[in-house]
Write a protein that holds these residues in place. Structure first.
Motif, PDB file in Angstrom:
ATOM      1  N   TYR A 185      64.202  35.965  36.973  1.00  0.00           N
ATOM      2  CA  TYR A 185      63.030  35.058  36.354  1.00  0.00           C
ATOM      3  C   TYR A 185      61.511  34.488  36.155  1.00  0.00           C
ATOM      4  O   TYR A 185      60.953  33.692  36.167  1.00  0.00           O
ATOM      5  N   TYR A 234      57.584  44.868  44.418  1.00  0.00           N
ATOM      6  CA  TYR A 234      59.028  44.976  44.128  1.00  0.00           C
ATOM      7  C   TYR A 234      60.081  45.237  44.767  1.00  0.00           C
ATOM      8  O   TYR A 234      60.363  46.784  44.788  1.00  0.00           O
ATOM      9  N   TYR A 266      59.764  33.672  31.330  1.00  0.00           N
ATOM     10  CA  TYR A 266      60.796  34.119  31.448  1.00  0.00           C
ATOM     11  C   TYR A 266      61.985  34.302  30.281  1.00  0.00           C
ATOM     12  O   TYR A 266      62.685  33.154  30.710  1.00  0.00           O
ATOM     13  N   GLU A 277      72.840  50.582  28.758  1.00  0.00           N
ATOM     14  CA  GLU A 277      73.489  50.664  27.724  1.00  0.00           C
ATOM     15  C   GLU A 277      73.735  51.859  26.602  1.00  0.00           C
ATOM     16  O   GLU A 277      75.055  51.967  26.537  1.00  0.00           O
TER      17      GLU A 277
HETATM   18  N1  EPU Z   1      69.625  44.766  28.980  1.00  0.00           N
HETATM   19  C1  EPU Z   1      70.570  45.251  28.243  1.00  0.00           C
HETATM   20  N2  EPU Z   1      71.570  45.444  29.009  1.00  0.00           N
HETATM   21  C2  EPU Z   1      72.760  44.800  29.679  1.00  0.00           C
HETATM   22  C3  EPU Z   1      71.299  43.770  29.936  1.00  0.00           C
HETATM   23  C4  EPU Z   1      70.136  43.508  29.791  1.00  0.00           C
HETATM   24  O1  EPU Z   1      69.789  46.411  27.513  1.00  0.00           O
HETATM   25  O2  EPU Z   1      73.618  45.189  29.705  1.00  0.00           O
HETATM   26  C5  EPU Z   1      68.315  43.883  28.231  1.00  0.00           C
HETATM   27  C6  EPU Z   1      68.099  43.078  27.805  1.00  0.00           C
HETATM   28  O3  EPU Z   1      66.720  43.773  26.839  1.00  0.00           O
HETATM   29  C7  EPU Z   1      67.198  42.211  28.241  1.00  0.00           C
HETATM   30  C8  EPU Z   1      66.446  43.237  29.818  1.00  0.00           C
HETATM   31  O4  EPU Z   1      67.693  44.192  29.688  1.00  0.00           O
HETATM   32  O5  EPU Z   1      66.337  42.172  27.835  1.00  0.00           O
HETATM   33  C9  EPU Z   1      66.328  42.458  30.744  1.00  0.00           C
HETATM   34  O6  EPU Z   1      67.731  41.908  31.320  1.00  0.00           O
HETATM   35  P1  EPU Z   1      67.661  40.537  32.443  1.00  0.00           P
HETATM   36  O7  EPU Z   1      66.480  39.536  31.941  1.00  0.00           O
HETATM   37  O8  EPU Z   1      69.324  40.156  32.804  1.00  0.00           O
HETATM   38  O9  EPU Z   1      67.383  41.334  33.429  1.00  0.00           O
HETATM   39  P2  EPU Z   1      67.220  42.958  34.809  1.00  0.00           P
HETATM   40  O10 EPU Z   1      65.834  43.759  34.089  1.00  0.00           O
HETATM   41  O11 EPU Z   1      68.625  43.133  33.863  1.00  0.00           O
HETATM   42  C10 EPU Z   1      66.325  41.508  36.392  1.00  0.00           C
HETATM   43  C11 EPU Z   1      66.861  41.556  38.018  1.00  0.00           C
HETATM   44  C12 EPU Z   1      67.411  40.539  38.185  1.00  0.00           C
HETATM   45  C13 EPU Z   1      67.478  39.384  38.066  1.00  0.00           C
HETATM   46  C14 EPU Z   1      67.012  39.063  36.564  1.00  0.00           C
HETATM   47  C15 EPU Z   1      66.031  38.148  35.584  1.00  0.00           C
HETATM   48  C16 EPU Z   1      66.367  43.785  39.031  1.00  0.00           C
HETATM   49  C17 EPU Z   1      66.882  45.138  39.428  1.00  0.00           C
HETATM   50  N3  EPU Z   1      67.255  42.980  38.212  1.00  0.00           N
HETATM   51  O12 EPU Z   1      67.126  41.580  35.805  1.00  0.00           O
HETATM   52  O13 EPU Z   1      68.294  40.837  39.852  1.00  0.00           O
HETATM   53  O14 EPU Z   1      67.872  38.549  38.158  1.00  0.00           O
HETATM   54  O15 EPU Z   1      66.022  40.199  36.061  1.00  0.00           O
HETATM   55  O16 EPU Z   1      65.080  38.105  36.321  1.00  0.00           O
HETATM   56  O17 EPU Z   1      65.355  43.579  38.980  1.00  0.00           O
HETATM   57  C18 EPU Z   1      69.658  41.680  41.489  1.00  0.00           C
HETATM   58  O18 EPU Z   1      68.561  41.757  42.105  1.00  0.00           O
HETATM   59  O19 EPU Z   1      70.631  41.449  42.205  1.00  0.00           O
HETATM   60  C19 EPU Z   1      69.233  40.344  40.312  1.00  0.00           C
HETATM   61  C20 EPU Z   1      70.892  39.780  40.082  1.00  0.00           C
END
Ligand code: EPU
Length: 336
Positions: A130, A163, A195, A277
């Motif tokens: 976030y 990162y 975020y 996805e």
């Molecule tokens: N999205 C999809 N399909 C999905 C999920 C997400 O298309 O199944 C797309 C959506 O467009 C969404 C975008 O991906 O807007 C980003 O998704 P999200 O905000 O859930 O974040 P993320 O990039 O998937 C990262 C971190 C998470 C952290 C979240 C929130 C990494 C590898 N992961 O996930 O960290 O909680 O942002 O800040 O950077 C972790 O590292 O274990 C972790 C959970």
């Protein structure tokens, strides 16, 4: 200190995979860690240090020594008009630290609520969520050099944070063990609410307070990420890849809805979850493993998964993303 032989690592990995360690050693203080490192027999074995086991995949038994910190403590050690310094033991559960800082009314850690794992590993990994990364609130890190037992303090810059990256994963990999992390938190209100859907979720509350922000982050995480106690997983399995701008612009023509976040003038970050996805993996099962149906970045143990199920699933996902988008995605999870 506690030294165990042929020790089950089941309670020490959130994927809930069965694997044994030849030795498991837990220490409670810096002094004990120095003693452990000086044990004459330990040099005969490989040594791996774990935290909460929330970012690990044990592919089989570990034929060496697994170390685990039980160094506790959360204490204010300094302050000025603007900020406080809080020294935290590496063995503290990260979310307990966030709860402590929120309770005390100090700003900075709240967006990192409910991230699984322990504080030492959080500082190696530069956990983030976030819009905030641990590096934004780390003042310094105290670590013990494995070869000499000497204590060294790393200031924030010396940790070379990026990162999900730090000097402890690169140049100094396996050379230091973090025993304490000193956080710098703010006394005056300052939130980071840009975020995703944080703002709209916060609208449920009358006022924006530290507690309400923490509760909002917890609710968002709980709605997307499976509870490791109920469904084995290690959070995001892959990192979000950096893509060169020309390549991104090309892909954007074919996939106009592709999300992206600018990183620099010539790089963007693309959510790996979106790529996965688009390749049709959402909710798919693979032996005892699977892709989480609410967040494609999370691979799960549906019950009875073998490590090889998860490893194969991950490799197949990497291949399909490469074939469809010509993008390499790299595991964030460490294979052991
Ligand atoms: N999205 C999809 N399909 C999905 C999920 C997400 O298309 O199944 C797309 C959506 O467009 C969404 C975008 O991906 O807007 C980003 O998704 P999200 O905000 O859930 O974040 P993320 O990039 O998937 C990262 C971190 C998470 C952290 C979240 C929130 C990494 C590898 N992961 O996930 O960290 O909680 O942002 O800040 O950077 C972790 O590292 O274990 C972790 C959970």
């Amino acid at each position: 200190m506690k030294i165990e032989e042929n020790y089950s690592l089941l309670p020490h990995n959130t994927f809930h995979l069965q694997a044994n360690a030849r030795f498991f050693i837990e220490y409670n203080s810096v002094g004990e860690l120095v003693e452990v490192l000086a044990l004459p027999w330990i040099k005969e074995y490989p040594v791996f240090h774990i935290g909460g086991g929330s970012n690990l995949l044990f592919k089989g038994d570990y034929k060496g020594v697994i170390l685990h910190s039980s160094v506790k403590g959360m204490e204010k050690i300094g302050e000025d008009e603007e900020s406080v310094l809080v020294k935290v033991g590496s063995g503290e559960v990260w979310d307990d630290v966030v709860a402590f800082t929120v309770e005390a009314g100090w700003y900075g850690a709240e967006n990192l609520s409910l991230i699984p794992g322990e504080t030492g590993a959080a500082a190696v990994q530069n956990i983030g969520a976030y819009g905030i990364e641990l590096k934004d609130i780390v003042d310094s890190v105290e670590a013990v050099e494995r070869s000499t037992g000497k204590i060294r303090i790393f200031n924030n810059a010396e940790c070379e944070y990026a990162y999900r990256e730090s000097i402890f994963k690169k140049e100094l990999k396996d050379q230091y063990i973090i025993t304490h992390v000193v956080l710098r938190l703010q006394k005056k209100q300052q939130f980071h609410l840009e975020y995703g859907n944080i703002q709209s979720e916060l609208a449920k509350y009358d006022t924006v307070t530290l507690t309400n922000v923490r509760q909002t982050i917890i609710a968002i995480r709980e709605s997307k990420l499976p509870d490791t106690d109920k469904l084995g997983n290690a959070g995001s399995f892959f990192m979000n890849p950096y893509v060169a701008l020309p390549k991104y612009l090309n892909l954007k023509q074919e996939y106009p809805q592709m999300p992206h976040y600018p990183v620099s003038d010539d790089l963007v970050k693309v959510p790996a979850a979106w790529l996965i996805e688009q390749c049709g993996w959402k909710g798919r099962e693979w032996g005892g493993a699977g892709v989480h149906d609410k967040q494609c970045l999370v691979l799960v143990n549906r019950g009875g998964a073998l490590a090889s199920d998860i490893v194969d699933l991950a490799a197949n996902i990497q291949t399909s993303v490469k074939e469809k988008f010509d993008i390499d995605i790299t595991p964030e999870v460490i294979y052991i």
